[in-house]
Design a protein around this motif. Sequence first.
Motif, PDB file in Angstrom:
ATOM      1  N   THR A 162      43.530  39.831  42.035  1.00 46.14           N
ATOM      2  CA  THR A 162      44.932  38.940  41.565  1.00 46.14           C
ATOM      3  C   THR A 162      45.915  39.956  41.260  1.00 46.14           C
ATOM      4  O   THR A 162      47.169  39.928  39.637  1.00 46.14           O
ATOM      5  CB  THR A 162      44.689  38.012  40.408  1.00 46.14           C
ATOM      6  N   TRP A 189      49.644  32.831  42.553  1.00 47.66           N
ATOM      7  CA  TRP A 189      48.820  33.711  43.346  1.00 47.66           C
ATOM      8  C   TRP A 189      47.705  33.379  44.296  1.00 47.66           C
ATOM      9  O   TRP A 189      47.174  31.457  43.785  1.00 47.66           O
ATOM     10  CB  TRP A 189      48.104  35.420  42.223  1.00 47.66           C
ATOM     11  N   GLN A 218      43.854  33.597  45.247  1.00 43.76           N
ATOM     12  CA  GLN A 218      42.399  34.587  44.977  1.00 43.76           C
ATOM     13  C   GLN A 218      41.621  35.462  45.733  1.00 43.76           C
ATOM     14  O   GLN A 218      41.191  37.085  45.599  1.00 43.76           O
ATOM     15  CB  GLN A 218      41.583  33.980  44.329  1.00 43.76           C
ATOM     16  N   ARG A 237      50.068  37.915  44.698  1.00 45.38           N
ATOM     17  CA  ARG A 237      50.983  36.898  44.260  1.00 45.38           C
ATOM     18  C   ARG A 237      51.805  36.896  45.051  1.00 45.38           C
ATOM     19  O   ARG A 237      51.959  37.854  45.789  1.00 45.38           O
ATOM     20  CB  ARG A 237      50.990  37.836  43.063  1.00 45.38           C
TER      21      ARG A 237
END
Length: 292
Positions: free
Chosen positions: A75, A250, A252, A151
Amino acid sequence: MKTSLLQKILAQEDLNFLLTNRVPRIALTRFMGWYSQIRSPLLARLSIAVWRCFTDLDLSESPPQRYGSLHDCFTRPIRPEARPVDADPDGLCSPSDAIVGACGAVEGTRVFQAKGYPYELAELFGPNQDTTPFHDGVFVTLRLTSAMYHRFHAPQDLSVEHVTYLSGDTWNVNPIALQRVEKLFCRNERAVLNTRLARTGEPIAIVPVAAILVASLRLHFLDTLLHVRYRGPNEIPVQASFRKGEEMGWFQHGSTIIVFAPRGWTLCEGIANGARIRMGQPLLRPAVPPAR
């Protein structure tokens, strides 16, 4: 770039499909969610080294840092200047880095995940959603690989009005699986973000779709982390506003975002199946420029 032996092996379609789909997908996804959160800089470095064997991972655009966990790397932020946002106030920019998948016109209520593999809007959005605004509209499928920036951002000034969360499977979303698994996006865990453009009031739908090893979906305007163990509520009223290019959340791990616009929008130049695009680049524009 130099191709590793592992990458050559995974390029074999049958083997790729077997290794990434004919496995206990949800169990592996839950394991990855646990493993990636372990706070250990040493374990993170070792995991990143293994990760590089499978992908062309490039961390040079992120601020220099020592990752405390694999999750921190998944992230990671990037420097703002690395992703300039298209200045056209009327166009939609790409919400993420991605490889463009199927895209183009919605045929009535039918969308294609790959050639010969259609699905219905209602199957993707869920039974409680009105998909009428996107009938005969336009869509773009954006696939985030595991090595990409994970993201995603607002494609234009907009407000998020509602989120529908649909629990599901975690099939791989790579092209090999999309050509073999019917209605794959409608089977996988996903969230439907119903948004409205600030300039025109038009509806835009942003649909993040999870995949194998995607252990969570973070939306900054929700207190709840969406993941394979989450079971509701499915319908989540929201009031949140974002400026164009502002971060919304975002994944993961790598996955997919599908963007839907109503009739009257068209693909920007260069947006076609297989094209690589970065967050902030032009994605969709009005077919007829609005009067100034």
